[in-house]
Design an enzyme around this catalytic site. Structure first.
Site, mmCIF file in Angstrom:
data_model
loop_
_atom_site.group_PDB
_atom_site.id
_atom_site.type_symbol
_atom_site.label_atom_id
_atom_site.label_comp_id
_atom_site.label_asym_id
_atom_site.label_seq_id
_atom_site.Cartn_x
_atom_site.Cartn_y
_atom_site.Cartn_z
ATOM 1 N N CYS A 290 50.280 -15.593 13.986
ATOM 2 C CA CYS A 290 48.984 -15.910 14.604
ATOM 3 C C CYS A 290 47.852 -15.912 13.588
ATOM 4 C CB CYS A 290 48.691 -14.904 15.717
ATOM 5 S SG CYS A 290 47.129 -15.220 16.583
ATOM 6 N N CYS B 31 44.610 -14.561 15.128
ATOM 7 C CA CYS B 31 44.560 -13.106 15.273
ATOM 8 C C CYS B 31 44.372 -12.407 13.939
ATOM 9 C CB CYS B 31 45.841 -12.597 15.916
ATOM 10 S SG CYS B 31 46.258 -13.343 17.488
ATOM 11 N N ASP B 32 45.203 -12.764 12.962
ATOM 12 C CA ASP B 32 45.330 -11.956 11.754
ATOM 13 C C ASP B 32 44.678 -12.556 10.523
ATOM 14 O OD1 ASP B 32 46.849 -10.284 13.352
ATOM 15 O OD2 ASP B 32 48.742 -11.223 12.782
#
Length: 546
Positions: free
Chosen positions: A366, A369-370
């Site tokens: 992701c 996300c990261d």
């Protein structure tokens, strides 16, 4: 993130102010918020937090602001060491936001204000029952990033517990981009990353029930299956159709089912929106030249909520076929005349040494996300399709030193994405495959093999983002023996009917071109097929009784 020039100017746009005003009208008690800032530490974020709070205070008399600027006595009294920090009603609750809630975590901040004002934790009865077993204090840290769609839900889980047990549970939501050293101290490599009382760490969003159980026991809740007394118990919920999955197909099916007069419910184990919610940009959905995946799914979700209940945190463990269909989750049984299975797909793994070892510790699926975790660091994106190139462009925009690894000599992505990668001068390693992800304590390299020459080499990296395809999420129906297509996808007719009557499927789970627009179409078709089939069965049943 600059400060408005005078008291008559607003920091937030008018549409956001209107939405906030509607949200704030349900507040009951006054919520004091303490904001701690100090010059020279995250000044831009401190300005954001100050301006946000100034607008909130102007919008309602139910929120007050106590500003502490370089106030050593206040910092010591409240144990504040990082800036900016916001405390919500600190005389009553222990809820702390370390870092300005300038991204997705802003949702959790607003929910925390609501819960503190109403005194309502909004926990389920089962979660409240479990929390009654807690006798010792617990401290929870949730590390988040501003673009992570999973993070607000995990923060809210923690905040609910802090509201329900204010004398025992303290919560800290940490924005990793503003506090990289803090995140490094806890070896945060993927988010949301939750630390329970310094004894248990987990990665990813969890159901409310799993979170509470882990909070109480300090043991990982991998199995949440509970004994069930059968479908005649009070824990059974009856519907015409149960829809499993809240991606584009599932939400659209919910809309069409309810508009057809069916009693429907949508179940989701993770976040609403599925893989689309973690897609940085969507450029091929009709009506939008360019839109963030999370924003698109939020819009579809808002529309769906006008028609159908969407229940998150419900992991479907089994579907039983009998006179009625029984959908078993970790804490409830849903009884229905039909099921639409729209559980989507998950990212495919490389299955190479080191992949599992460094998963969520440098290896990620992701970018949304990261990505913030890798600013200024070197990462590889593995893949050659739309997702791989989109992720690489997103990471480049975040300030990540990114390159692409692809096993072929040309991309499979749409041309405009290829053009963008070339324009941004993102390096591409052609004709190589990853054979190992390695390092001692941390991820430091990938070993690759050149397809044409067979030569191998190590490439230094700090992280690896995988975008090599998807696999269908068929676990909950694998025991039913549904007819399948190559790759394990569920075989359906043009209206979503599977090989077992009363069970339908839609979206990525059925294979095909796997686009948002086709998922929406398939969800609508499946819902209308359910309506037609149930209506026909009722008519035939009535005729037999006549």
């Amino acid at each position: 993130m600059t400060k408005p020039s005078n008291k008559d100017e607003w920091f937030l746009p008018e549409d956001q102010r209107k939405a906030l005003a509607s949200f704030l009208k349900d507040f009951k008690e006054v919520v004091p918020v303490h904001l701690f800032v100090t010059p020279g530490q995250n000044d831009a974020y401190a300005d954001f937090a100050r301006n946000l709070m100034t607008d909130l205070v102007r919008l309602t008399d139910k929120v007050t602001l106590n500003l502490h600027s370089a106030d050593e006595k206040a910092n010591e009294k409240f144990g504040v060491e990082r800036f900016p920090t916001l405390l919500i009603a600190p005389e009553k609750y222990s809820i702390r936001f370390t870092g300005a809630p300038a991204g997705e975590e802003g949702q959790a901040f607003l929910h925390a204000l609501m819960m503190a004002s109403t005194g309502n934790s909004f926990l389920s009865a089962r979660s409240k029952e479990l929390l009654q077993e807690l006798r010792e204090p617990r401290q929870v840290k949730v590390f988040v990033s501003p673009t992570c769609p999973y993070c607000p839900g995990q923060c809210v889980n923690a905040i609910k517990a802090a509201i329900e047990k204010p004398l025992l549970v303290s919560v800290e939501c940490v924005e990793t981009g503003e506090n990289p050293e803090y995140a490094e101290e806890y070896s945060v490599g993927s988010i949301p990353h939750t630390v329970y009382d310094e004894k248990l760490s987990t990665v990813g969003m969890e159901s409310e029930l799993a979170f509470v159980l882990q909070l109480v026991t300090l043991e990982a809740a991998k199995d949440m299956a509970e004994e069930r007394a059968g479908t005649d118990s009070a824990d059974a919920s009856h519907h015409d159709v149960v829809i499993i999955g809240s991606g584009p197909a599932g939400l659209t099916a919910g809309i069409y089912a309810k508009r057809a007069g069916l009693d429907a419910v949508v179940l989701e184990k993770g976040i609403v929106g599925g893989l689309v919610s973690i897609t940085p940009e969507v450029e091929n959905y009709p009506g939008f030249i360019n839109i963030g995946g999370k924003m698109l799914m939020d819009m579809i979700h808002e529309q769906a909520k006008q028609y159908v209940d969407v229940i998150t945190g419900q992991t479907v463990e089994e579907i039983k076929v009998g006179r009625k269909l029984e959908v078993l989750t970790q804490d409830l049984v849903y009884v229905a005349d039909a099921v639409i299975y729209a559980a989507g797909a998950s990212w495919k793994k490389l299955d190479v040494p080191g992949e599992d070892r460094f998963m969520s510790k440098g290896v990620s699926f992701c970018a949304s996300c990261d990505g913030f975790m890798f600013k200024g660091k070197k990462v590889a994106v593995v893949g050659g399709g739309n997702t791989a190139l989109t992720d690489a462009l997103h990471l480049k925009n975040l300030g990540v030193d990114v390159f692409i690894v692809h096993r072929r000599d040309s991309f499979r992505a749409e041309q405009h994405l290829v053009d963008s990668v070339l324009r941004e001068e993102i390096p591409v390693h052609w004709n190589i495959v990853v054979e190992e992800i390695g390092g001692k304590e941390t991820l430091t390299f990938i070993s690759v093999r050149h397809v044409k020459t067979g030569e191998t080499e190590r490439i230094p990296v700090d992280g690896v983002f995988l975008a090599i395809g998807i696999v269908p999420n068929v676990e909950a129906v694998s025991h039913l023996g549904l007819a399948q297509e190559p790759g394990g996808y569920i075989r359906v007719d043009r209206l979503g009917r599977t090989s077992i009557p009363r069970i339908y499927a839609a979206g990525d789970i059925t294979g095909g071109v796997q686009q948002i627009v086709t998922a929406v179409s398939e969800g609508a078709s499946a819902a209308m097929a359910v309506f037609e089939d149930l209506t026909r069965r009722k008519t035939e049943s009535a005729a037999r009784k006549a």
